[in-house]
Design a protein around this motif. Structure first.
Motif, PDB file in Angstrom:
ATOM      1  N   ASP A   1      -9.583   2.192  44.112  1.00  0.00           N
ATOM      2  CA  ASP A   1      -8.653   1.127  44.493  1.00  0.00           C
ATOM      3  C   ASP A   1      -7.589   1.619  45.469  1.00  0.00           C
ATOM      4  OD1 ASP A   1     -10.117  -0.352  42.750  1.00  0.00           O
ATOM      5  OD2 ASP A   1      -8.530  -0.658  41.276  1.00  0.00           O
ATOM      6  N   GLY A   2      -6.959   0.668  46.160  1.00  0.00           N
ATOM      7  CA  GLY A   2      -5.846   0.972  47.047  1.00  0.00           C
ATOM      8  C   GLY A   2      -4.521   0.822  46.321  1.00  0.00           C
TER       9      GLY A   2
ATOM     10  N   ASN B   1      -3.544   1.686  53.346  1.00  0.00           N
ATOM     11  CA  ASN B   1      -4.219   0.854  52.354  1.00  0.00           C
ATOM     12  C   ASN B   1      -4.285  -0.600  52.793  1.00  0.00           C
ATOM     13  OD1 ASN B   1      -5.151   2.571  50.323  1.00  0.00           O
ATOM     14  ND2 ASN B   1      -3.117   2.770  49.448  1.00  0.00           N
ATOM     15  N   ILE B   2      -3.211  -1.101  53.389  1.00  0.00           N
ATOM     16  CA  ILE B   2      -3.233  -2.491  53.833  1.00  0.00           C
ATOM     17  C   ILE B   2      -4.216  -2.660  54.992  1.00  0.00           C
ATOM     18  CG2 ILE B   2      -1.855  -4.263  54.989  1.00  0.00           C
ATOM     19  CD1 ILE B   2       0.438  -3.530  53.201  1.00  0.00           C
TER      20      ILE B   2
ATOM     21  N   LYS C   1      -8.661  -2.956  51.227  1.00  0.00           N
ATOM     22  CA  LYS C   1      -9.480  -2.699  50.046  1.00  0.00           C
ATOM     23  C   LYS C   1      -9.500  -3.927  49.145  1.00  0.00           C
ATOM     24  CE  LYS C   1      -8.985   2.317  49.982  1.00  0.00           C
ATOM     25  NZ  LYS C   1      -8.654   3.506  49.190  1.00  0.00           N
ATOM     26  N   ARG C   2     -10.617  -4.109  48.485  1.00  0.00           N
ATOM     27  CA  ARG C   2     -10.774  -5.299  47.654  1.00  0.00           C
ATOM     28  C   ARG C   2      -9.759  -5.309  46.516  1.00  0.00           C
ATOM     29  NH1 ARG C   2     -13.540  -6.582  42.954  1.00  0.00           N
ATOM     30  NH2 ARG C   2     -14.178  -8.771  42.785  1.00  0.00           N
TER      31      ARG C   2
ATOM     32  N   ALA D   1       1.531  -4.332  39.727  1.00  0.00           N
ATOM     33  CA  ALA D   1       0.674  -5.514  39.820  1.00  0.00           C
ATOM     34  C   ALA D   1      -0.701  -5.108  40.324  1.00  0.00           C
ATOM     35  CB  ALA D   1       1.278  -6.555  40.755  1.00  0.00           C
ATOM     36  N   TYR D   2      -1.721  -5.792  39.824  1.00  0.00           N
ATOM     37  CA  TYR D   2      -3.101  -5.538  40.239  1.00  0.00           C
ATOM     38  C   TYR D   2      -3.675  -6.803  40.859  1.00  0.00           C
ATOM     39  CZ  TYR D   2      -8.153  -4.833  39.803  1.00  0.00           C
ATOM     40  OH  TYR D   2      -9.501  -4.737  40.055  1.00  0.00           O
ATOM     41  N   TYR D   3      -4.193  -6.670  42.083  1.00  0.00           N
ATOM     42  CA  TYR D   3      -4.753  -7.794  42.831  1.00  0.00           C
ATOM     43  C   TYR D   3      -6.194  -7.507  43.235  1.00  0.00           C
ATOM     44  CZ  TYR D   3      -0.318 -10.305  43.539  1.00  0.00           C
ATOM     45  OH  TYR D   3       0.836 -11.033  43.357  1.00  0.00           O
TER      46      TYR D   3
END
Length: 264
Positions: A65-66, A78-79, A83-84, A110-112
Motif C-alpha cells: 500500500d501507499g 505515493n500520490i 496506488k489503489r 485513515a485507509y482508502y
C-alpha cells in the motif's frame, strides 16, 4: 462484513493505544522543535518519531500500500503513483497544543481504496478516546456506537471556527453565507481539526469550518462523519480533495446548519 477491514481495525487500534504512555511521557520531556512554513506551522522530533513508527507498522500490515504522512517524504511519490490502497497519517494533530498545553492532541489514521474511505481511526490520546469507523458499519467511540447527532439550527448550536478563518471569509468571496455563522450560540477553537470534526460527529458542535486543511487533517474525519450523516464540502460546495497535494477549505455540519450556510 469485510474481515480484512475488521482485522485492520483491531490491529491499528491496538497499535495506537500502545503509543499512549510514550506520548504522554514525551509531552513532558524536552525535545527539538522545528519551524516549517511559519511560527504557527511547527513540527517536533516526536511527530517524526511517531509517524515513522506508524509507517513501519502499516508497511508490516500492508506492504504493497501507499502512505501519505504529514511529516514524511512519502507524499508526492505515493500520490503520483496513484496506488489503489492508500493510508493517510497525521502523527500528532495539534502539535502546538502538544508543545504548549501537553494535552488536546490526537493521532489520525485513515485507509482508502481508490479514493473511497474504508476505515478511520482518530485517537484522542489524553482522554484515551478512540473514534473509529468502517464504511457502512457506523461510527463509534471506544466501541460504543455514535448516534446520529441532533439536527439543530445554527441558532441553537456551537460552531468551531478559528479567527483566521472568519477573517478569510470576510475578505474572500465564497458560497458560504458568512453572516449566518454569527447566528451561532458561540464559537470554539480547539486547535485540533480531527477533534473538532469529532465534536460535530457527537453533536457537541453543530459545525466545524476551516479555510485550509491538508488531506491528512481530514481523511479519517470524513469517513467517520459520513457514517453519522454529517454533510461535508469545501467553501464552494465541492468535496475536499485527497488525490492531490493541495490544501482544501472545509465545512462539516449537521444538515440544517449546512443548508443554512449555503442557502440550499
Amino acid at each position: 462484513m469485510n474481515q480484512t477491514y475488521h482485522n485492520y481495525y483491531i490491529q491499528v487500534e491496538s497499535f495506537l493505544r500502545g503509543l499512549r504512555s510514550e506520548l504522554l511521557q514525551r509531552a513532558e520531556d524536552s525535545y527539538k522543535i522545528y519551524q516549517k512554513t511559519s511560527k504557527l506551522d511547527i513540527v517536533t522530533e516526536v511527530d517524526r518519531e511517531v509517524e515513522q513508527k506508524i509507517i513501519d507498522f502499516i508497511y508490516g500490515l500492508a506492504p504493497e500500500d501507499g502512505i501519505v504522512g504529514e511529516e514524511s517524504f512519502f507524499i508526492e511519490n505515493n500520490i503520483k503513483s496513484a496506488k489503489r490502497n492508500m493510508w493517510y497519517i497525521d502523527p500528532i494533530d495539534g502539535t502546538i497544543n502538544f508543545v504548549c498545553q501537553k494535552k488536546n492532541f490526537a493521532i489520525s489514521v485513515a485507509y482508502y481504496e481508490e479514493q473511497v474511505g474504508k476505515i478511520a481511526w482518530i485517537y484522542d490520546v489524553c482522554r484515551d478516546r478512540l473514534y473509529g469507523a468502517i464504511q457502512n458499519e457506523g461510527a463509534h467511540i471506544n466501541g460504543i456506537p455514535i448516534p446520529i447527532p441532533k439536527d439543530r439550527p445554527i441558532e441553537e448550536s456551537l460552531v468551531a471556527v478559528a479567527a483566521r478563518t472568519l477573517y478569510y471569509l470576510e475578505e474572500n468571496p465564497t458560497q458560504v453565507r458568512k453572516r449566518r455563522i454569527y447566528d451561532a450560540l458561540g464559537f470554539r477553537a480547539y486547535g485540533v481539526s480531527t477533534l473538532q470534526m469529532m465534536g460535530v460527529a457527537t453533536g457537541e458542535l453543530g459545525c466545524y469550518i476551516s479555510k485550509q486543511l491538508s488531506p491528512w487533517d481530514y481523511a479519517a474525519g470524513l469517513i467517520i462523519l459520513k457514517e453519522v450523516g454529517v454533510l461535508i464540502s469545501d467553501f464552494h460546495l465541492s468535496p475536499p480533495t485527497l488525490n492531490e497535494m493541495k490544501n482544501s477549505s472545509l465545512i462539516c455540519a449537521t444538515p440544517k446548519i449546512y443548508h443554512q450556510l449555503f442557502s440550499l
